[in-house]
Design an enzyme around this catalytic site. Structure first.
Site, PDB file in Angstrom:
ATOM      1  N   TYR A  41     -11.559  37.081 113.649  1.00 25.36           N
ATOM      2  CA  TYR A  41     -12.185  35.920 113.005  1.00 25.36           C
ATOM      3  C   TYR A  41     -12.795  35.040 114.077  1.00 25.36           C
ATOM      4  O   TYR A  41     -12.163  34.745 115.077  1.00 25.36           O
ATOM      5  CB  TYR A  41     -11.136  35.127 112.223  1.00 25.36           C
ATOM      6  CG  TYR A  41     -10.526  35.917 111.087  1.00 25.36           C
ATOM      7  CD1 TYR A  41     -11.142  35.963 109.837  1.00 25.36           C
ATOM      8  CD2 TYR A  41      -9.362  36.646 111.277  1.00 25.36           C
ATOM      9  CE1 TYR A  41     -10.597  36.697 108.804  1.00 25.36           C
ATOM     10  CE2 TYR A  41      -8.803  37.390 110.236  1.00 25.36           C
ATOM     11  CZ  TYR A  41      -9.426  37.409 109.000  1.00 25.36           C
ATOM     12  OH  TYR A  41      -8.894  38.145 107.986  1.00 25.36           O
ATOM     13  N   GLU A  42     -14.014  34.581 113.836  1.00 24.07           N
ATOM     14  CA  GLU A  42     -14.756  33.945 114.917  1.00 24.07           C
ATOM     15  C   GLU A  42     -14.088  32.716 115.525  1.00 24.07           C
ATOM     16  O   GLU A  42     -14.304  32.404 116.690  1.00 24.07           O
ATOM     17  CB  GLU A  42     -16.175  33.591 114.452  1.00 24.07           C
ATOM     18  CG  GLU A  42     -16.233  32.541 113.356  1.00 24.07           C
ATOM     19  CD  GLU A  42     -17.647  32.430 112.782  1.00 24.07           C
ATOM     20  OE1 GLU A  42     -18.018  33.312 111.998  1.00 24.07           O
ATOM     21  OE2 GLU A  42     -18.361  31.494 113.123  1.00 24.07           O
ATOM     22  N   ALA A  43     -13.262  32.029 114.758  1.00 21.31           N
ATOM     23  CA  ALA A  43     -12.605  30.838 115.297  1.00 21.31           C
ATOM     24  C   ALA A  43     -11.692  31.168 116.476  1.00 21.31           C
ATOM     25  O   ALA A  43     -11.350  30.284 117.259  1.00 21.31           O
ATOM     26  CB  ALA A  43     -11.789  30.159 114.201  1.00 21.31           C
TER      27      ALA A  43
END
Lengths: 263, 303, 263, 303
Positions: free
Chosen positions: C57-59
């Site tokens: 997940y990009e976070a």
């Protein structure tokens, strides 16, 4: 309260050099340090006039408070009570190139009269007689620290007219040259040697005798310099170490790793 | 519901080194006295590898050994010496013999070249090296660095070419068998260098359970996705140091330095400690358990 | 052992879409996911045919093994039994742009016949009628993932001849265009909607009907598409969910956050 | 021997916000639902700040509040919405009114712009945005991005301009009074964003003793050298979340979203929860201690 200085016979030249280095660090400054004498100088500064100085080592130790002497800039000893331990992109990139470092300390195998430094080759680039350690972080430090201090031994073959190889930029070929090249730091502020301290003439950016160490004559400095050195009319004697500084210095390096005890 | 079987990337040191063909390009981890892949260097010598190109910021006794044994023919780096002792003796000799070439960069330039490779971009911008022979002189690269004017500010910026070596070799304190790596203390340039490699071999002091790693995911500095192989290799940086694990053995390092001042001395060291032993365990046996135990880090100090 | 499929009345269209997404993930692949249906699809894949898939997940959550449904890609729920928790430079830069991501999942407000995506403006750039969320990591994902899958609702105003704004690149204007632009990923592999699955003709890179969902006619797909769609001679029905997949799906999202229970 | 007095960078939230002049450029920390500087946003509204420019990858309810109150006139960002709920209502309205302008980038582009600012270089290279309107269309920047050919490989590379905002605002779990910051879980783009700011204000759930930080220096993600001021601000991201500390309050967020669909609804929310209370403590009082206690993270889960 007047300051009381030690007598010249009470300290060694290396001790004096460490004290000279220490005094270049102001309280609260961010200081970029290699190993050797600069490490001792920075540790001394933190114990005297600059307790809030923050010492950064390129391997990743930030705001180090080492209690033991380190042999390597990556030495685990430097992690003791540091505020951070990260890596090279952090120290050389984000912190130094990012503009947060006030003063850097470097050594030199050769230096020229504009404060340019060689730490890479002796002899020609094509057929060097000695391959020195190279830039390491030295080029990065003198490129981007707001100012930098050189600590080195004063020998004719080291103080040269022309470097065998320009590893790290001083004032390059004179006024305006750093700006033209795109460099961010302001350049060298002081060279500390075993004979004297030298700074740079603000107009010509050429090296200039600032103070001579006790017992060292101007003539002696000139004889040991391979480049032309600006000599002002009145050359003062280098400010001597205080007894307190010497006591602390010996406590910092009790086994004489960087500053051997014998004079 | 199917439980995920844990991927097992463990191989032996000998197997790992066998995977590296002659002529390979390697990122070489560790920085200064901290976490050099010494055991990997020894095994490269034992397997008689040739013509490697090594990329690193700065290394010391480990790459001097690789130079002495003529495993490496080219370096791209910023620094070598044995700090606190002197110049690296074997490299000096091999350069004079003309069997080793070096392309010189600064430490930040090398670290950014690894970051660029890891980021999948062909170059990174830099404000060092300007005005110096590091820019003006090159050895074997067709293009070493380029100066451009920034299209936004007009200022001069150096572009350094990214590196994506065939293998990245990193020595870490802890890894799980899936390849999740934790490194205590400083990371040097290993975070970027590990990600730059096409294949990544992680040597570690200990292989820990994956659940231990997964209970503190914010401590992982190299996630499994980047890692190809994992090698358990305790004391693998000896006689150098691993933060929180052990200190350096300066007596051994000084002995190495003094002995390697001559080619004969180096050959003797190499035979006694590297080619004359069968593997890394035999090397440690030779050093002696009593000597190693004295070097263990003494809490709360990381050394 | 033959596979037994559920009957069409036993699942909802959203459940079918999640299963379609799940089947695009191969075991061992690195999968870049946003929230919503793709999150459910990836969680399902890990519990069925792709237990070793690594969800990013990009976070900053890497190889996530969440047990609870997350509402945000930065949701702490995604940190549970993850192998790493870092940040955007890591996920979008080092991992994705660095070439380690096999498949990315994105949504779209508009898509054109080359698989180009708009998630930024409806109306003109100068005077938009709606300001959508923007690229987020969407542009980055479809630029650099080896392939990508789009999951979206099938409506005429969403399947358009010309995008109001090109946020994220599909095949741009056809064969060779991605390469010419300098993009690294291979482009879109599949579009999953509530009516069908569409892939891309390898020669023209134009969108093509792949399978129609049970009970959906080709005519119905065409009527709901604003662009021209290649329709092969034989259009098969989308592979149905298995009872096991449906059971797992309902266990993954028990309160129906992304897939409401009612049909 | 002189003991180093510990530097004390603590100030109050009100003091911190007073330091930000109208028209300032701000890096805005947090990502999605994680660690938005919500209390700082509220206080900016209370002090009636105007014409701020905000740089961020993606933010949600926090920047919608700043938009509703007309504190911000320009954004450079990649994403906003309230994930799982819908489009941010106030920003929609303010864009239609023409009082807010947005320059659009991708998330990686924004993160790299912060990294470039932090690294002291004027641009960073990127392989996203190619071929799209993110490159072709711009709103208010004279130069938004430039495409160049790589001097080493010939491939196309996008250069995005670095950002060095006047202030970086970051909400963290823990900080000491010298400004050493520890962040659990994901960091979003806060590591780079904090270093990019000319001044850095860190808000934190708790201020811990410096010796605690110094006993684990490898846990520090923002060292004191970068940090100008420190503000203790428990529950400062409510109703969003802080990893290992508390979960989000979706009931409150949904209420906000529903109410802000109209200008009147927004004005009512703003008066009730922001301008109608004196400070962040009064805001939390209004939410109620019982409600907050229920949101605390339940170990071993970070939520």
């Amino acid at each position: 309260m007047t300051k009381k200085y030690a007598e010249p016979e009470e300290f060694t030249t290396l001790e004096l050099m460490a004290v000279c280095g220490s005094r270049q660090i102001k309280n609260g400054e961010v200081v970029f340090i290699g190993t050797g004498l600069p490490l001792i100088a920075a540790m001394l500064a933190k114990k005297t006039h600059a307790p809030r100085a923050k010492i950064v080592y390129e391997a990743g130790f930030i705001d180090s408070n080492a209690k033991d002497i380190a042999l390597s800039i990556a030495d685990s000893r430097l992690g003791y009570r540091a505020s951070a331990a990260i890596g090279l992109i952090e120290t050389l990139g984000l912190m130094l190139q990012g503009g947060h470092v006030d003063v850097g300390f470097v050594g030199a195998a050769q230096i020229d009269e504009y404060g340019n430094i060689n730490t890479t080759y002796i002899g020609s680039f094509e057929n060097p007689t000695v391959r020195l350690p190279g830039s390491g972080g030295g080029n990065d430090i003198v490129s981007s620290a707001k100012r930098f201090v050189v600590i080195m031994m004063h020998e004719k073959r080291k103080m040269v007219k022309k470097l065998d190889y320009l590893t790290s930029p001083g004032f390059l070929d004179g006024p305006g040259a750093r700006e033209k090249a795109g460099l961010m730091g302001d350049g060298p502020s002081l060279v500390v040697t075993n004979l004297c301290q030298m700074d740079f003439d603000p107009d010509t950016k050429r090296i200039r005798l600032a103070t001579a160490h006790p017992g060292v004559s101007v003539q002696q400095v000139l004889e040991n310099s391979g480049f032309d050195l600006i000599v002002p009319k009145n050359v003062q004697t280098t400010e001597l170490p205080t007894p307190e500084e010497l006591t602390l210095l010996r406590a910092i390096d009790p086994s004489g790793i960087y500053i051997p005890r014998a004079k | 519901m199917v439980e995920a079987p844990v991927e097992d990337k463990r191989i032996t040191l000998k197997e790992a080194v066998k995977l590296v063909p002659d002529g390979s390009h390697l990122f070489w981890g560790g920085f200064g006295f901290q976490r050099p892949p010494m055991a990997f260097a020894h095994e490269l010598v034992r397997q008689n590898k040739r013509n490697l190109t090594i990329y690193t910021c700065g290394s010391e006794m480990d790459i001097d050994i690789l130079s002495g044994a003529k495993v490496v023919s080219r370096f791209e780096l910023a620094f070598y010496a044995i700090e606190g002792i002197g110049l690296v003796p074997n490299i000096q000799r091999r350069i004079r013999e003309g069997v080793i070439e070096i392309e010189d960069y600064s430490n930040l330039a090398m670290a950014l070249r690894f970051l660029g490779g890891a980021l999948g971009v062909p170059f990174m911008p830099l404000k060092s090296m300007l005005g110096t022979d590091l820019l003006a002189k090159k050895r074997f690269r067709s293009k070493k660095a380029e100066v451009i004017e920034c299209p936004f500010t007009g200022e001069k910026v150096v572009l350094v070419p990214s590196v994506r070596p065939d293998f990245s070799i990193v020595h870490a304190p802890r890894v799980d068998r899936e390849g999740n790596v934790q490194i205590d203390g400083i990371k040097g340039e290993d975070v970027e260098g590990a990600r730059a490699g096409k294949k990544v071999i992680v040597l570690a002091e200990e292989i820990v359970d994956s659940e231990f790693i997964r209970s503190q995911p914010d401590q992982t500095v190299i996630p499994n996705i980047y890692v190809t192989h994992v090698v358990e290799c305790p004391w693998g940086s000896y006689p150098m140091m691993v933060y929180n694990y052990y200190d350096y053995d300066m007596e051994h390092v000084r002995m190495y330095y003094d002995q390697c001042k001559t080619e004969e001395g180096w050959q003797k060291y190499c035979e006694e400690y590297i080619t004359g032993v069968n593997d890394c365990v035999e090397f440690l046996q030779k050093i002696g358990i009593d000597r190693l135990m004295k070097l263990r880090a003494k809490k709360p100090f990381p050394y």
